[in-house]
Design a protein around this motif. Structure first.
Motif, PDB file in Angstrom:
ATOM      1  N   UNK A  12      -7.349   3.064 -12.375  1.00 42.72           N
ATOM      2  CA  UNK A  12      -6.029   2.727 -11.850  1.00 42.72           C
ATOM      3  C   UNK A  12      -5.778   1.247 -12.091  1.00 42.72           C
ATOM      4  N   UNK A  13      -4.670   0.936 -12.741  1.00 51.68           N
ATOM      5  CA  UNK A  13      -4.291  -0.456 -12.953  1.00 51.68           C
ATOM      6  C   UNK A  13      -3.080  -0.748 -12.069  1.00 51.68           C
ATOM      7  N   UNK A  14      -3.290  -1.640 -11.125  1.00 55.17           N
ATOM      8  CA  UNK A  14      -2.223  -2.058 -10.214  1.00 55.17           C
ATOM      9  C   UNK A  14      -1.848  -3.485 -10.579  1.00 55.17           C
ATOM     10  N   UNK A  15      -0.592  -3.684 -10.919  1.00 57.69           N
ATOM     11  CA  UNK A  15      -0.137  -4.989 -11.415  1.00 57.69           C
ATOM     12  C   UNK A  15       0.877  -5.595 -10.460  1.00 57.69           C
ATOM     13  N   UNK A  16       0.576  -6.791  -9.983  1.00 61.06           N
ATOM     14  CA  UNK A  16       1.540  -7.533  -9.170  1.00 61.06           C
ATOM     15  C   UNK A  16       2.625  -8.035 -10.111  1.00 61.06           C
ATOM     16  N   UNK A  31       2.942  -4.503   1.571  1.00 58.26           N
ATOM     17  CA  UNK A  31       2.969  -3.078   1.867  1.00 58.26           C
ATOM     18  C   UNK A  31       2.842  -2.241   0.598  1.00 58.26           C
ATOM     19  N   UNK A  32       3.573  -2.632  -0.455  1.00 55.73           N
ATOM     20  CA  UNK A  32       3.510  -1.882  -1.710  1.00 55.73           C
ATOM     21  C   UNK A  32       2.101  -1.924  -2.299  1.00 55.73           C
ATOM     22  N   UNK A  33       1.468  -3.068  -2.234  1.00 60.54           N
ATOM     23  CA  UNK A  33       0.132  -3.215  -2.787  1.00 60.54           C
ATOM     24  C   UNK A  33      -0.881  -2.398  -1.986  1.00 60.54           C
ATOM     25  N   UNK A  34      -0.751  -2.436  -0.668  1.00 60.58           N
ATOM     26  CA  UNK A  34      -1.632  -1.629   0.184  1.00 60.58           C
ATOM     27  C   UNK A  34      -1.457  -0.148  -0.113  1.00 60.58           C
ATOM     28  N   UNK A  35      -0.213   0.297  -0.236  1.00 65.42           N
ATOM     29  CA  UNK A  35       0.062   1.710  -0.521  1.00 65.42           C
ATOM     30  C   UNK A  35      -0.532   2.128  -1.865  1.00 65.42           C
ATOM     31  N   UNK A  36      -0.398   1.273  -2.881  1.00 69.04           N
ATOM     32  CA  UNK A  36      -0.920   1.609  -4.210  1.00 69.04           C
ATOM     33  C   UNK A  36      -2.442   1.697  -4.199  1.00 69.04           C
ATOM     34  N   UNK A  37      -3.082   0.809  -3.466  1.00 73.47           N
ATOM     35  CA  UNK A  37      -4.543   0.855  -3.360  1.00 73.47           C
ATOM     36  C   UNK A  37      -4.997   2.125  -2.653  1.00 73.47           C
ATOM     37  N   UNK A  82      -4.365  -5.665   4.205  1.00 75.56           N
ATOM     38  CA  UNK A  82      -4.476  -5.584   2.750  1.00 75.56           C
ATOM     39  C   UNK A  82      -5.865  -6.017   2.295  1.00 75.56           C
ATOM     40  N   UNK A  83      -6.331  -7.163   2.800  1.00 74.51           N
ATOM     41  CA  UNK A  83      -7.659  -7.639   2.415  1.00 74.51           C
ATOM     42  C   UNK A  83      -8.733  -6.617   2.772  1.00 74.51           C
ATOM     43  N   UNK A  84      -8.607  -6.056   3.953  1.00 74.87           N
ATOM     44  CA  UNK A  84      -9.596  -5.073   4.388  1.00 74.87           C
ATOM     45  C   UNK A  84      -9.534  -3.808   3.532  1.00 74.87           C
ATOM     46  N   UNK A  85      -8.355  -3.419   3.128  1.00 72.35           N
ATOM     47  CA  UNK A  85      -8.218  -2.257   2.251  1.00 72.35           C
ATOM     48  C   UNK A  85      -8.992  -2.448   0.957  1.00 72.35           C
ATOM     49  N   UNK A  86      -8.899  -3.644   0.361  1.00 69.83           N
ATOM     50  CA  UNK A  86      -9.623  -3.913  -0.885  1.00 69.83           C
ATOM     51  C   UNK A  86     -11.129  -3.883  -0.642  1.00 69.83           C
ATOM     52  N   UNK A  87     -11.568  -4.566   0.416  1.00 73.18           N
ATOM     53  CA  UNK A  87     -13.004  -4.652   0.700  1.00 73.18           C
ATOM     54  C   UNK A  87     -13.596  -3.274   0.980  1.00 73.18           C
ATOM     55  N   UNK A  88     -12.861  -2.435   1.707  1.00 74.13           N
ATOM     56  CA  UNK A  88     -13.386  -1.131   2.120  1.00 74.13           C
ATOM     57  C   UNK A  88     -13.045  -0.001   1.150  1.00 74.13           C
TER      58      UNK A  88
END
Length: 249
Positions: A12-16, A31-37, A82-88
């Protein structure tokens, strides 16, 4: 939407994608970034995530002009989420940095499992220069940087280059083509089992997750308190007006 998301070859490639705002973290972008992750996490075909960006800035931190009437407590909670979503996240997240990283963007980079940066990229944690503190990003930045580097760069807000970021642990490797390197690593991860990746990432990041569990609420409250202060008002106003704040010498 300020991001784009595609999936190819189980990656999955998520691009800001808000270059006109220097990819700043508005409430909507967070919110969009969290949802995509979270969507990538739920996709059983996805083995890894590449976090990319358009334009010359990976992320400039909080979008100070877009917060509007959103309560500071909500902004801080969403960003820490958001940070926690990436870490976890149950899959490795690989960041591609080909430009500038500032403030909250540094925290986002630090939350990723691997980071490839181009030689011309630069980094700075500039919170002290607008009257606040890097409270939220401390959750991910402090586990990456050496203590001496953290003291220097988090206190001073000065810019440091990609080679320094690699030497101090924020960046995995400085390469001429970080996108190609990220794609090659993602391809290599296809040799690994989903369970193996998931459990290994959890082992590696457990101390970071423990830090979130122990300190995230207090740091979020401190950040919200500072952003509501008179000094922060002066710092943010001076930033938006493109002038030096009153305390700058």
């Amino acid at each position: 939407m300020a991001i784009t998301a595609t999936t190819e070859n189980k990656t999955a490639r998520i691009t800001i994608d808000a270059p006109d705002r220097r990819n700043a973290l508005s409430p909507a972008l967070i919110q969009d970034l969290t949802d995509a992750l979270e969507t990538a996490a739920q996709n059983e075909d996805v083995r890894s995530v590449i976090l990319d960006h358009t334009g010359s800035t990976f992320c400039s931190g909080a979008d100070l002009a877009a917060v509007g009437d959103t309560p500071p407590e909500q902004v801080t909670a969403n960003f820490i989420g958001l940070l926690r979503t990436v870490v976890e996240l149950s899959k490795p997240v690989i960041a591609v940095v080909d430009g500038n990283v500032r403030a909250g963007g540094t925290g986002l980079v630090a939350s990723c499992d691997m980071v490839f940066a181009s030689p011309g990229s630069s980094f700075a944690t500039t919170e002290t220069r607008i009257g606040v503190a890097p409270a939220m990003i401390a959750l991910t930045v402090l586990p990456r940087l050496s203590s001496r580097a953290a003291s220097r760069y988090l206190l001073s807000g000065e810019r440091f280059d990609a080679a320094t970021a690699e030497r101090q642990g924020l960046v995995t490797e400085v390469v001429d083509d970080p996108r190609a390197q990220a794609a090659a690593l993602a391809d290599g991860l296809l040799k690994c089992s989903p369970q193996g990746l998931r459990e290994t990432k959890m082992i590696i990041n457990q101390h970071v997750i423990d830090g979130f569990n122990a300190g995230a609420d207090a740091l979020a409250a401190k950040s919200a308190e500072l952003f509501a202060s008179e000094e922060a008002l002066e710092g943010i106003t001076s930033f938006l007006q493109k002038r030096a704040p009153s305390w700058a010498q």
